[in-house]
Design a protein around this motif. Structure first.
Motif, PDB file in Angstrom:
ATOM      1  N   ILE A  92       0.837  -1.200   0.000  1.00  0.00           N
ATOM      2  CA  ILE A  92       0.000   0.000   0.000  1.00  0.00           C
ATOM      3  C   ILE A  92       0.873   1.251   0.000  1.00  0.00           C
ATOM      4  N   ILE A  93       1.902   1.254   0.800  1.00  0.00           N
ATOM      5  CA  ILE A  93       2.814   2.415   0.849  1.00  0.00           C
ATOM      6  C   ILE A  93       3.469   2.623  -0.512  1.00  0.00           C
ATOM      7  N   ASP A  94       3.909   1.525  -1.147  1.00  0.00           N
ATOM      8  CA  ASP A  94       4.513   1.632  -2.476  1.00  0.00           C
ATOM      9  C   ASP A  94       3.516   2.189  -3.489  1.00  0.00           C
ATOM     10  N   VAL A  99       1.234   6.812  -6.724  1.00  0.00           N
ATOM     11  CA  VAL A  99       0.143   7.755  -6.967  1.00  0.00           C
ATOM     12  C   VAL A  99       0.650   9.184  -6.799  1.00  0.00           C
ATOM     13  N   ILE A 100       1.431   9.404  -5.768  1.00  0.00           N
ATOM     14  CA  ILE A 100       1.982  10.747  -5.530  1.00  0.00           C
ATOM     15  C   ILE A 100       2.914  11.140  -6.681  1.00  0.00           C
ATOM     16  N   GLU A 101       3.753  10.215  -7.110  1.00  0.00           N
ATOM     17  CA  GLU A 101       4.663  10.500  -8.226  1.00  0.00           C
ATOM     18  C   GLU A 101       3.884  10.821  -9.495  1.00  0.00           C
ATOM     19  N   LEU A 102       2.837  10.042  -9.775  1.00  0.00           N
ATOM     20  CA  LEU A 102       2.017  10.306 -10.956  1.00  0.00           C
ATOM     21  C   LEU A 102       1.293  11.643 -10.850  1.00  0.00           C
ATOM     22  N   PHE A 103       0.802  11.958  -9.680  1.00  0.00           N
ATOM     23  CA  PHE A 103       0.146  13.241  -9.459  1.00  0.00           C
ATOM     24  C   PHE A 103       1.123  14.380  -9.707  1.00  0.00           C
TER      25      PHE A 103
END
Length: 113
Positions: A92-94, A99-103
């Motif tokens: 989940i952390i990965d 998701v943060i990187e894509l955002f």
């Protein structure tokens, strides 16, 4: 009652006694004792006291007695489940990092467009 019956059966096996041995000591029939072990029949307090005395323990000890093998099995299962949970938390952390990187990538692309 089935749980108590299983405890009584385990104690009987630990002593190396047959159902007949215990039934004689309790002054009951073998089928009556078998019904106690299988949980078919309820045990009254006087019979519970008689059984606990036979196994040289208090009624409380008899009622709270646990099979160490069974406890170890539960501990092992709990360790496995905890390991799986930890692995899932890492996944989940990965995924959250991705998701943060894509955002951030989307944000940067919008800013440069």
């Amino acid at each position: 009652m089935k749980s108590l019956g299983k405890k009584i059966r385990l104690l009987r096996h630990q002593k190396g006694w047959s159902q007949e041995d215990v039934a004689k000591r309790l002054d009951i029939s073998i089928p009556a004792f078998s019904k106690i072990e299988t949980g078919i029949t309820d045990i009254n307090l006087s019979r519970l006291e008689q059984i606990s005395a036979l196994f040289e323990m208090s009624v409380v000890q008899l009622l709270t007695f646990n099979d160490h093998e069974q406890e170890q099995k539960f501990v092992n299962e709990l360790e496995i489940v905890n390991k799986k949970l930890t692995d899932r938390e890492i996944e989940i952390i990965d995924l959250q990092k991705k998701v943060i990187e894509l955002f951030e990538e989307l944000r940067l692309n919008k800013a440069t467009a």
